[in-house]
Motif scaffolding. Structure first.
Motif, PDB file in Angstrom:
ATOM      1  N   SER A 113       0.830  -1.209   0.000  1.00  0.00           N
ATOM      2  CA  SER A 113       0.000   0.000   0.000  1.00  0.00           C
ATOM      3  C   SER A 113       0.859   1.251   0.000  1.00  0.00           C
ATOM      4  CB  SER A 113      -0.924   0.009   1.227  1.00  0.00           C
ATOM      5  OG  SER A 113      -1.798  -1.095   1.204  1.00  0.00           O
ATOM      6  N   ALA A 114       1.912   1.245   0.829  1.00  0.00           N
ATOM      7  CA  ALA A 114       2.809   2.399   0.894  1.00  0.00           C
ATOM      8  C   ALA A 114       3.458   2.670  -0.460  1.00  0.00           C
ATOM      9  CB  ALA A 114       3.885   2.168   1.956  1.00  0.00           C
ATOM     10  N   LEU A 115       3.857   1.599  -1.141  1.00  0.00           N
ATOM     11  CA  LEU A 115       4.514   1.749  -2.434  1.00  0.00           C
ATOM     12  C   LEU A 115       3.559   2.261  -3.508  1.00  0.00           C
ATOM     13  CD1 LEU A 115       7.207   1.124  -4.027  1.00  0.00           C
ATOM     14  CD2 LEU A 115       6.108  -1.038  -4.666  1.00  0.00           C
ATOM     15  N   LEU A 116       2.281   1.833  -3.453  1.00  0.00           N
ATOM     16  CA  LEU A 116       1.381   2.042  -4.591  1.00  0.00           C
ATOM     17  C   LEU A 116       0.259   3.050  -4.361  1.00  0.00           C
ATOM     18  CD1 LEU A 116       0.997  -1.717  -5.635  1.00  0.00           C
ATOM     19  CD2 LEU A 116       2.449   0.006  -6.707  1.00  0.00           C
ATOM     20  N   TYR A 117       0.051   3.499  -3.117  1.00  0.00           N
ATOM     21  CA  TYR A 117      -1.152   4.297  -2.869  1.00  0.00           C
ATOM     22  C   TYR A 117      -1.137   5.637  -3.592  1.00  0.00           C
ATOM     23  CZ  TYR A 117       0.774   7.609   0.598  1.00  0.00           C
ATOM     24  OH  TYR A 117       1.468   8.622   1.225  1.00  0.00           O
ATOM     25  N   GLN A 118       0.049   6.236  -3.742  1.00  0.00           N
ATOM     26  CA  GLN A 118       0.112   7.520  -4.454  1.00  0.00           C
ATOM     27  C   GLN A 118      -0.238   7.338  -5.931  1.00  0.00           C
ATOM     28  OE1 GLN A 118       0.757  10.662  -3.536  1.00  0.00           O
ATOM     29  NE2 GLN A 118       1.591  10.546  -1.480  1.00  0.00           N
ATOM     30  N   ALA A 119       0.272   6.276  -6.553  1.00  0.00           N
ATOM     31  CA  ALA A 119      -0.053   6.006  -7.952  1.00  0.00           C
ATOM     32  C   ALA A 119      -1.544   5.714  -8.111  1.00  0.00           C
ATOM     33  CB  ALA A 119       0.780   4.831  -8.463  1.00  0.00           C
ATOM     34  N   HIS A 154      -8.913  10.221 -13.576  1.00  0.00           N
ATOM     35  CA  HIS A 154     -10.067   9.678 -14.307  1.00  0.00           C
ATOM     36  C   HIS A 154     -11.408   9.808 -13.584  1.00  0.00           C
ATOM     37  CE1 HIS A 154      -7.623   7.892 -17.486  1.00  0.00           C
ATOM     38  NE2 HIS A 154      -6.759   7.549 -16.546  1.00  0.00           N
ATOM     39  N   PHE A 155     -11.412  10.038 -12.279  1.00  0.00           N
ATOM     40  CA  PHE A 155     -12.682   9.975 -11.568  1.00  0.00           C
ATOM     41  C   PHE A 155     -12.994  11.240 -10.769  1.00  0.00           C
ATOM     42  CE2 PHE A 155     -11.282   5.564 -12.166  1.00  0.00           C
ATOM     43  CZ  PHE A 155     -12.377   5.079 -12.905  1.00  0.00           C
ATOM     44  N   PHE A 156     -12.292  11.484  -9.681  1.00  0.00           N
ATOM     45  CA  PHE A 156     -12.606  12.664  -8.868  1.00  0.00           C
ATOM     46  C   PHE A 156     -11.332  13.211  -8.236  1.00  0.00           C
ATOM     47  CE2 PHE A 156     -13.310   8.882  -6.255  1.00  0.00           C
ATOM     48  CZ  PHE A 156     -12.526   9.144  -5.142  1.00  0.00           C
ATOM     49  N   ILE A 167      -1.803   8.454 -20.038  1.00  0.00           N
ATOM     50  CA  ILE A 167      -3.217   8.081 -20.096  1.00  0.00           C
ATOM     51  C   ILE A 167      -3.709   7.698 -18.695  1.00  0.00           C
ATOM     52  CG2 ILE A 167      -4.838   6.321 -20.929  1.00  0.00           C
ATOM     53  CD1 ILE A 167      -3.233   6.249 -23.531  1.00  0.00           C
ATOM     54  N   PHE A 168      -2.852   7.021 -17.947  1.00  0.00           N
ATOM     55  CA  PHE A 168      -3.228   6.548 -16.613  1.00  0.00           C
ATOM     56  C   PHE A 168      -2.940   7.578 -15.519  1.00  0.00           C
ATOM     57  CE2 PHE A 168      -2.551   2.690 -19.071  1.00  0.00           C
ATOM     58  CZ  PHE A 168      -3.690   1.945 -18.750  1.00  0.00           C
ATOM     59  N   PHE A 169      -1.830   8.315 -15.663  1.00  0.00           N
ATOM     60  CA  PHE A 169      -1.392   9.189 -14.580  1.00  0.00           C
ATOM     61  C   PHE A 169      -1.074  10.593 -15.095  1.00  0.00           C
ATOM     62  CE2 PHE A 169       0.410   4.880 -13.762  1.00  0.00           C
ATOM     63  CZ  PHE A 169      -0.436   4.515 -12.716  1.00  0.00           C
ATOM     64  N   ASN A 170      -1.934  11.562 -14.723  1.00  0.00           N
ATOM     65  CA  ASN A 170      -1.603  12.973 -14.959  1.00  0.00           C
ATOM     66  C   ASN A 170      -1.001  13.486 -13.653  1.00  0.00           C
ATOM     67  OD1 ASN A 170      -1.664  15.863 -15.180  1.00  0.00           O
ATOM     68  ND2 ASN A 170      -3.082  15.632 -16.886  1.00  0.00           N
TER      69      ASN A 170
END
Length: 407
Positions: free
Chosen positions: A31-37, A45-47, A153-156
């Protein structure tokens, strides 16, 4: 027979508790590694993601560690450090007339996560866990580097950083294609210039923490008794440093290589323990009020700030915060927490009892990473993206007695 059943039931309970803690440890680190991404993807894409949502996420994850810590086994030394952190924060709030929960959070993380690592039952070996993290970081980094349009496309990233308060609105105008401001080396790449000016940030979204992760895996690889078993991590560390075009990572990895192979273990430990003081002396020597984005002036401004501190700042008692010390970690730590608590925590770090020589080497190399990082970066050594992995690895290498880590 009754006594046997009681012991059997206790053993079964301890095993289940250990499994639950270890499962949570694995969840926490991923979670620590991936939560920011993940939140960047949601923001894209959402909110819109707010800073408070990020803070709440970290609170929830750390609360889980606290819950396990309370259930025990409790290390009295680590409990004493936690009490000291809260007592220090309470005292400083009175004098500073300002409360920033980050000052508590920053110093709680190493204590709690080292304890968590010390209780880990090696459900997945720490070595294998770090390999999984490295695979993820390099794989996403390569997609960003080779197929930047797909990554965007995935990460702005820049819009996410603006939403979470890590960048101002004007940064969007100067960023290139949705990447962060430091995603482009405007003066030209330092490492392998033919690769272009883009700097990879992978799941960290910031090249600073990408570089820090590279140094961490280098520390792990260099700590191996059989250096061949550490070659994967050393090679991966250089790959991460090149992808991020991190001057800090490439320089420090090289220095750690030299220290590891030139110094006997005892000399390496002494060098590590003294490294904050030696680095600060160098900062004082380079003393400069000019704030520019290069090694020399970052080190020099650290020296400039500390040598111009008022007496109250060394005790954390100043209620006038004239700077956030973005690139001056020692000044940041002293100004906002006082000098006494960091000294106690560094002494406690040096006193940690490692189970093997590999553990002693890792602790020493990681200590140099901490000391060097504080000289050129404000708070990246407290980043929740990669730092829990580092403290957890350290915890897994501690001497254990009756399942309680000493030190």
């Amino acid at each position: 027979m009754r006594s046997f059943r009681l012991k059997y039931n206790l053993k079964q309970h301890e095993s289940a508790s250990s499994d639950a803690l270890s499962n949570y440890a694995i969840l926490l680190l991923f979670s620590a590694l991936l939560y920011q991404a993940f939140f960047c993807f949601v923001n894209t894409h959402f909110f819109r993601i707010t800073p408070s949502l990020l803070m709440l996420t970290e609170i929830v994850l750390l609360t889980g560690v606290v819950a396990f810590f309370i259930r025990g086994p409790i290390s009295l030394k680590m409990l004493s450090l936690l009490v000291l952190v809260f007592a220090n924060a309470f005292l400083l709030v009175i004098f500073q007339q300002h409360f920033d929960p980050k000052t508590i959070r920053n110093l709680m993380i190493p204590i709690l996560i080292i304890w968590l690592g010390a209780q880990y039952n090696n459900k997945i070996s720490p070595d294998q866990l770090l390999k999984y993290f490295t695979y993820i970081v390099i794989a996403v980094g390569l997609v960003e580097f080779i197929l930047p349009a797909v990554y965007r496309i995935f990460f702005n990233v820049i819009e996410y950083q603006v939403a979470t308060g890590r960048a101002s609105d004007i940064a969007i105008e100067y960023s290139q294609g949705g990447f962060s401001m430091n995603g482009t080396r405007w003066g030209g790449r330092h490492l392998l210039p033919f690769l272009g000016d883009h700097r990879t940030s992978s799941v960290f979204l910031e090249t600073v923490n990408m570089g820090n992760f590279g140094v961490l895996i280098a520390c792990w690889g260099l700590s191996k008794k059989d250096i061949k078993s550490g070659l994967f991590f050393i090679a991966a560390a250089f790959a991460v440093a090149v992808l991020a075009d991190s001057r800090f990572a490439s320089t420090l990895i090289t220095i750690l290589l030299i220290l590891r192979f030139l110094l006997p273990l005892k000399a390496l430990e002494i060098t590590s323990y003294l490294s904050p003081f030696l680095i600060l002396l160098f900062c004082f020597y380079l003393y400069t009020p000019i704030n520019m984005d290069d090694f020399k002036t970052r080190l020099g401004t650290t020296g400039y700030y500390i040598l111009n501190f008022k007496a109250s700042e060394f005790f954390g008692l100043s209620n006038y915060h004239y700077s956030m010390f973005v690139d001056q970690g020692y000044a940041y730590l002293i100004h906002f927490t006082g000098l006494t608590l960091p000294l106690i925590m560094w002494f406690s770090f040096c006193r940690l009892n490692m189970a093997t020589n590999e553990g002693r080497i890792f602790k020493s190399l990681f200590g140099v990473l901490v000391a060097a990082n504080l000289a050129i970066s404000g708070d990246s050594i407290f980043s929740f993206k990669w730092v829990p992995i580092a403290w957890f690895l350290l915890g897994t290498l501690l001497i254990k007695k009756n399942n309680i880590a000493k030190g």
